[in-house]
Design a protein around this motif. Structure first.
Motif: not given
Length: 498
Positions: A263-273
């Protein structure tokens, strides 16, 4: 009867309805929104009210009105940063290569306010991998304007100082065993409230919104699942209620699969406010604007040397992580001095090379982690780094071991656990040949430094290829290890080396 209509952006006005008898003096009423993240104004918020009362705008302060798509823009030029945003963690937190009793070291009490100069910048203050805070002002002046004759006056003000504190997490959210998460507290301290803002119907709803993205384009989830808002509490209240209870609890989630190499590192990024929705009867309904943006990363790195439940996590990734080794700490002093001396005068280190380059002293010139546990190829490269270094220490070009202070290890910089290690030339080109330093260093000090660096990688989620830097210091007290530590964490795999 009155109806409301948009004038420009978020500036809204009230005018008499069609067919109604015109008043002798026609008037319009408007709310002009500002969301301000400027350290000088956050420290002196009444300057905002005073300037608007005088000029009916904040142009003199270099602040433009906010819009539905973002906070106020500052027209004042910020000085360019010489280095990327960063933070430094003291390696003594990882004495013996052990996981700290408190791996988070969250922002506590008035710590965010005490660092207002950094917290009130758009990017906020990232204390460490798991701790974030941002302070901004929300200013909403109510203006009454006469058309005949033309004139305007301020008839009310809303001003609050808002603090958003974020906490990254090690492990999954309770709602699902494979869902990463982070918690946030929003504090809305109302400083000024006059005119129409005193009405009992005035309300504010604060919601956390996040724009997510999976770095792996083939990840079997939509990007919307990479970062999305979850649990909220006490976030939709009248202004009277905010005055009595100024806190709200907000949460972000990120969906993932179980940890595995496939499945790999399964990296999700988020830009929040934070999305602010104001409801002010007779003036506006649901006037919305936003706080400055923050960013975070969610990962499920199966190769981290941590308990299986800890292979999921979230960190604030808009700052370069650093680790500090103290030259006066008897546990690591030899390794720390090697690093400091080598980077101060690379050409004087062995193996000799006149134009030697040694990276990793600053966030702008970082090292990059080589995670050998991720694959056989990376394990081979890490092993080659170590082999190249130790082979040189066996040559006649290596200075003799000191007469005292042993036993000694062949210490290397950059570490074998980095892409900048001694075998770099074999993988990236001959220009990197001999771009490393070796020195005889007391064995226990060398190995303790290695254990601390290795445990820091795992606890603070420094992933393969991720940038970091190492600092050294020769001042300040050295923490003394607890002679009676608590029982070890049964899930902690114990001391490790990078």
């Amino acid at each position: 009867m009155l109806v409301w209509a948009a004038v420009s952006g978020l500036v809204l006005a009230l005018t008499p309805a069609a067919g109604a008898q015109a008043a002798p003096e026609k008037k319009t009423y408007k709310i002009i929104p500002y969301v301000i993240s400027d350290p000088d104004l956050v420290k002196n918020p009444q300057r905002v009210v005073t300037e608007f009362a005088k000029s009916k705008n904040l142009d003199a302060l270099g602040i433009a009105p906010a819009t539905a798509n973002g906070p106020s823009k500052s027209k004042r030029r910020a000085a360019a940063l010489a280095e990327p945003v960063s933070f430094v963690t003291d390696s003594s937190r990882f004495n013996g290569g052990k996981k700290p009793a408190d791996p988070y070291n969250y922002i506590a009490g008035d710590e965010c306010e005490a660092n207002y100069d950094r917290a009130s910048a758009d990017a906020g203050w990232i204390k460490n991998r798991f701790s974030y805070c941002q302070i901004h002002l929300v200013y909403m002046p109510a203006v009454e304007c006469g058309i005949f004759p033309p004139s305007c006056k301020v008839v009310g003000n809303f001003l609050s100082s808002n603090t958003l504190v974020g906490r990254g997490k090690i492990g999954a959210a309770e709602v699902a065993t494979t869902t990463r998460w982070a918690e946030f507290d929003l504090d809305v301290e109302i400083l000024t409230r006059t005119g129409p803002w005193l009405g009992g119907g005035a309300r504010l709803e604060a919601e956390l919104e996040c724009d997510g993205n999976y770095l792996d384009e083939d990840f079997p989830q939509t990007d919307a699942n990479a970062c999305f808002a979850g649990f909220t509490q006490d976030n939709d209240k009248s202004l009277n209620q905010w005055m009595a209870d100024d806190d709200a609890e907000l949460t972000l989630y990120s969906q993932a699969s179980s940890p595995s190499a496939g499945a790999g590192e399964q990296i999700g990024t988020g830009v929040f406010h934070v999305e602010y929705d104001f409801d002010l009867p007779w003036y506006i309904e649901f006037l919305d604007t936003e706080s400055p943006e923050g960013g975070m990363r969610f990962d499920t790195a199966w190769y981290l040397n941590v308990a299986n439940t800890d292979k999921l996590g979230s960190v604030f990734d808009r700052a370069v992580p650093g680790l500090s080794l103290n030259e006066t700490d008897p546990s690591v002093e030899g390794a720390a001095r090697h690093i400091e001396d080598a980077r101060t005068n690379p050409a004087a280190t062995v193996p000799l090379k006149a134009d030697k380059v040694l990276h990793g002293a600053t966030p702008g010139d970082p090292l990059h982690r080589l995670a050998g546990a991720k694959s056989a190829a990376l394990r081979t490269r890490a092993t080659r780094n170590r082999t190249v270094s130790t082979n040189f220490c066996k040559t006649v070009a290596m200075p003799a071991k000191p007469d005292t202070g042993g036993p000694f290890d062949c210490d290397e910089y950059a570490m074998a656990s980095t892409y900048e290690g001694s075998a770099r030339s074999e993988y990236e080109g001959a220009q990197y040949e001999l771009d490393y330093s070796v020195r005889w260093v007391n064995r226990s000090q060398n190995q303790e430094a290695g254990r601390r660096i290795g445990r820091w990688y795992e606890v603070d989620r420094i992933l393969d290829s991720e940038r970091f830097f190492i600092t050294t210091t020769d001042t300040g007290p050295v923490p003394v290890p607890d002679p009676n530590p608590e029982d070890p964490d049964p899930d902690d795999p114990g001391p490790i080396e990078p």
